[in-house]
Design an enzyme around this catalytic site. Structure first.
Site, mmCIF file in Angstrom:
data_model
loop_
_atom_site.group_PDB
_atom_site.id
_atom_site.type_symbol
_atom_site.label_atom_id
_atom_site.label_comp_id
_atom_site.label_asym_id
_atom_site.label_seq_id
_atom_site.Cartn_x
_atom_site.Cartn_y
_atom_site.Cartn_z
ATOM 1 C CB CYS A 303 -0.936 0.024 1.081
ATOM 2 S SG CYS A 303 -0.419 -0.157 2.623
ATOM 3 N NE ARG A 333 5.532 -7.372 6.356
ATOM 4 C CZ ARG A 333 4.341 -7.395 6.597
ATOM 5 N NH1 ARG A 333 3.880 -7.952 7.727
ATOM 6 N NH2 ARG A 333 3.548 -6.613 5.961
ATOM 7 C CD GLU A 335 8.019 -11.829 10.269
ATOM 8 O OE1 GLU A 335 7.994 -11.721 11.333
ATOM 9 O OE2 GLU A 335 6.953 -11.436 9.482
ATOM 10 N NE ARG A 344 5.300 -15.094 12.711
ATOM 11 C CZ ARG A 344 4.543 -13.977 12.660
ATOM 12 N NH1 ARG A 344 4.936 -12.862 11.977
ATOM 13 N NH2 ARG A 344 3.417 -13.818 13.148
ATOM 14 C CD GLU A 352 -1.754 -3.565 0.875
ATOM 15 O OE1 GLU A 352 -0.440 -4.019 1.140
ATOM 16 O OE2 GLU A 352 -2.014 -2.703 1.648
ATOM 17 C CG ASP A 413 -5.383 -9.458 12.402
ATOM 18 O OD1 ASP A 413 -5.320 -8.729 11.737
ATOM 19 O OD2 ASP A 413 -4.457 -9.858 13.417
ATOM 20 C CD GLU A 431 -2.582 -10.928 10.597
ATOM 21 O OE1 GLU A 431 -1.698 -10.692 11.757
ATOM 22 O OE2 GLU A 431 -2.663 -10.387 9.689
ATOM 23 C CG ASN A 434 -4.423 -7.118 7.574
ATOM 24 O OD1 ASN A 434 -4.480 -7.140 6.534
ATOM 25 N ND2 ASN A 434 -3.447 -7.068 8.111
ATOM 26 C CB CYS A 459 -4.858 -1.555 2.181
ATOM 27 S SG CYS A 459 -3.935 -1.518 3.892
ATOM 28 N NE ARG A 466 1.430 -15.733 7.934
ATOM 29 C CZ ARG A 466 1.412 -14.617 8.774
ATOM 30 N NH1 ARG A 466 0.410 -14.043 9.309
ATOM 31 N NH2 ARG A 466 2.791 -14.286 9.238
HETATM 32 P P1 ATP Z 1 1.836 -11.070 11.851
HETATM 33 O O1 ATP Z 1 1.053 -10.505 13.132
HETATM 34 O O2 ATP Z 1 1.480 -12.719 11.751
HETATM 35 O O3 ATP Z 1 3.341 -10.780 11.809
HETATM 36 P P2 ATP Z 1 1.286 -8.722 10.577
HETATM 37 O O4 ATP Z 1 0.341 -8.087 11.368
HETATM 38 O O5 ATP Z 1 2.763 -8.424 10.532
HETATM 39 O O6 ATP Z 1 1.121 -10.333 10.626
HETATM 40 P P3 ATP Z 1 0.427 -7.473 8.125
HETATM 41 O O7 ATP Z 1 1.413 -6.350 8.090
HETATM 42 O O8 ATP Z 1 -1.018 -6.963 8.855
HETATM 43 O O9 ATP Z 1 0.868 -8.722 8.964
HETATM 44 O O10 ATP Z 1 0.270 -8.081 6.580
HETATM 45 C C1 ATP Z 1 -1.058 -8.561 6.396
HETATM 46 C C2 ATP Z 1 -0.797 -9.973 5.537
HETATM 47 O O11 ATP Z 1 0.344 -10.330 5.263
HETATM 48 C C3 ATP Z 1 -1.087 -11.027 6.864
HETATM 49 O O12 ATP Z 1 -2.343 -11.093 7.250
HETATM 50 C C4 ATP Z 1 -0.376 -12.133 6.270
HETATM 51 O O13 ATP Z 1 -1.386 -12.893 5.390
HETATM 52 C C5 ATP Z 1 0.627 -11.777 5.306
HETATM 53 N N1 ATP Z 1 2.087 -11.747 6.160
HETATM 54 C C6 ATP Z 1 2.511 -10.930 6.958
HETATM 55 N N2 ATP Z 1 3.518 -11.180 7.481
HETATM 56 C C7 ATP Z 1 4.034 -12.507 6.872
HETATM 57 C C8 ATP Z 1 5.130 -13.406 7.044
HETATM 58 N N3 ATP Z 1 6.009 -13.239 7.615
HETATM 59 N N4 ATP Z 1 4.855 -14.497 6.309
HETATM 60 C C9 ATP Z 1 3.724 -14.764 5.388
HETATM 61 N N5 ATP Z 1 2.602 -14.040 5.250
HETATM 62 C C10 ATP Z 1 2.776 -12.810 5.951
HETATM 63 ZN ZN ZN Z 2 -1.821 -1.987 3.406
HETATM 64 MG MG MG Z 3 4.319 -9.107 11.491
#
Ligand code: ATP
Ligand code: ZN
Ligand code: MG
Length: 500
Positions: A303, A333, A335, A344, A352, A413, A431, A434, A459, A466
């Site tokens: 976004c 990311r 992680e 993850r 998006e 979520d 999750e 979202n 968004c 996931r």
């Molecule tokens: P989480 O709390 O699980 O770390 P987030 O709140 O960081 O998720 P958002 O930034 O809201 O995630 O991203 C939206 C979507 O992107 C999530 O619902 C998920 O589907 C996907 N997503 C985010 N982080 C990851 C990841 N590390 N691996 C796979 N998918 C991811």
């Molecule tokens: Zn967004």
């Molecule tokens: Mg996260």
């Protein structure tokens, strides 16, 4: 708040003979700036007047902030003394500045901020600054430093709080086909291979086909029926975009940073090439010489770049609401310790959708999106899942974890039960996507306008890895046992590759 500022003004000529005039002048300024509010008390006092040097002190109490008038004082002096005596101001320095105020709560742990020393005593904090030049004063750092101190104390209290979570809806319980971790099984079957670096995966044909089916379902069952149009954005996000959205201050430890080469000049790379050929290792020290410091990062979420694309634009009423999505930028990311399987990861595929429109349009759209999402998760995946209000993502990303959602703006979520993690009540659900409405936050930051209407935006992050693990964790890897709705998209898996 209490302020105690000591300033040194260096003039281009002798001013010590003009003491009376300066005194009169300062008290005039003081009347003008400092005394126009009864809640303020303040004094300006000359501490030293010698040759071309004036040192004075401003003390004040209340909402009046001396640092915000010091530049105006300089301008007044320049004007007055310039026209009368042809004397200008060479330099202004704030030699020392103390700002004292009471915090709402006592700090839990001492902390520091750049450019200042902090003293804490109970709820009292004193910010001590020294030797501030004009540039520093102009840049409005001081107000932001005061805010940062308050914010860091607030953050200390947030850290202890549990995450905000409020159930909206949940599906019926569904009997899972199995209770295994789909990533582990897919790796065993050679459908998946752990990538060459942390949190990355290589999807062999079977796993790729499932991901592909997920993407098709998202587009055909959700985005196209609602009228979303596809855009294609860049993966590489320059820092100025993240400065605006708040990502840069929110999660600097989660980005993958991008460096440009400092040069394409073959000669400059010659030693690097020689070393690589001779040592057959990566000459990192030499590499460092030829790289620029990063000025961008790889896409974290799509976004920000989408909002950037509307920066400064005025949108025709007939184009509202704007409904677009990107599915090409891959999110990255760092992680770290949280990585697990394909759910993850450090590199993931996300669609998006972003929406910009009036508040009414977006609230209506959210209902329609929820309907389509429900259709997919109930009728196509036959999933056991639930929806909950959570802390909006932009607050999470600013390090905040607690918020009572207004239910007009806010984040929902979508979570799936993962049988391999344990029983429904005690295990953590995943999750898998979202949906947010964010109000005017990004609209304002990127100055996006409509002909008439006030705009809001939002968004939704559809994570394909996931979706895939949520589905497989409940429905297993045998296509015969998959729900009919899903089989319409993927009835048979590709043969794949047999390894000996
Ligand atoms: P989480 O709390 O699980 O770390 P987030 O709140 O960081 O998720 P958002 O930034 O809201 O995630 O991203 C939206 C979507 O992107 C999530 O619902 C998920 O589907 C996907 N997503 C985010 N982080 C990851 C990841 N590390 N691996 C796979 N998918 C991811
Ligand atoms: Zn967004
Ligand atoms: Mg996260």
């Amino acid at each position: 708040m209490e302020f105690d500022l000591k300033a040194r003004f260096s003039f281009s000529g002798e001013i010590s003979s003009k003491k009376d005039e300066i005194n009169k002048f300062l008290s005039h300024i003081s009347d003008q700036f400092l005394k126009n509010d009864e809640n303020n008390s303040s004094t300006i006092e000359i501490l030293k007047l010698e040759k071309s040097l004036l040192i004075f002190n401003i003390k004040s109490e209340g909402v009046f902030r001396p640092h915000s008038v010091i530049l105006q004082i300089k301008n007044y002096f320049s004007k007055e003394f310039g026209s009368k005596y042809h004397i200008g101001i060479r330099e202004i320095i704030v030699e020392s500045y103390q700002i004292s105020f009471e915090l709402e709560k006592e700090i839990l742990k001492k902390f520091s901020i750049p450019f200042a020393d902090l003293d804490f005593q109970g709820k009292q904090v004193k910010i001590n600054l020294k030797d501030l030049d004009e540039e520093f004063l102009k840049r409005n750092y001081i107000d932001r430093m005061i805010n940062r101190v308050k914010e860091k104390v607030e953050d200390q209290y947030y850290e202890g709080k549990g995450e905000f979570w409020k159930l909206i809806w949940k599906s019926d319980e569904k009997t899972p086909v199995w209770e295994k971790d789909p990533t582990v099984e897919m790796v065993r079957l050679e459908w998946l291979k752990q990538g060459p670096t942390k949190g990355k995966w290589f999807f062999r044909p079977q796993a790729a086909a499932i991901m592909e089916a997920m993407e098709k379902i998202a587009i055909k069952e959700i985005l196209q029926p609602l009228g979303f149009q596809e855009v294609i954005e860049s993966h590489i996000v320059p820092f100025d975009i993240w400065l605006k959205t708040g990502h840069l201050e929110g999660m600097p430890g989660e980005f993958y940073y991008v460096s440009e080469p400092a040069t394409r000049d073959v000669e400059k790379w010659e030693r690097f090439v020689d070393l690589t050929k001779i040592t057959k290792t990566v000459p990192f020290d030499e590499l460092k010489e030829n790289l620029s410091i990063p000025s961008a990062g790889i896409c974290y979420a799509q976004c920000p770049m989408i909002y950037w694309s509307f920066k400064g634009k005025t949108i025709a009423e007939e184009s509202l609401p704007i409904l677009i999505y990107d599915k090409t930028a891959i999110s990255n990311r760092y992680e770290s310790g949280g990585r697990h399987g394909i759910e993850r990861v450090d590199e993931f595929h996300r669609i998006e959708p972003v929406y910009i429109g009036t508040k009414e349009q977006l609230l209506k759209l959210r209902e329609k999106m929820l309907e389509r999402y429900k259709h997919v998760f109930n009728n196509i995946f036959d999933l056991e899942w639930r929806m909950a209000w959570v802390t909006p993502w932009y607050m999470q990303q600013a390090g905040k974890t607690h918020d009572e959602s207004t239910q007009e703006t806010g984040t929902i979520d979508f979570e799936a039960y993962m049988p391999y993690r344990g029983n429904r009540a005690d295990s953590e659900w995943l999750e898998f996507q979202n949906l947010s409405i964010l109000g005017e936050k990004y609209i304002k930051v990127f100055t996006i306008k409509a002909q008439k209407s006030d705009l809001w935006s939002g968004c939704s992050g559809i994570g394909l890895e996931r979706w895939t693990t949520a589905f497989l964790a409940q429905k297993g890897l045998d296509p015969d046992k998959w729900p009919d709705g899903f089989k319409k998209y993927l009835g048979n898996l590709p043969e794949g590759i047999r390894f000996l």
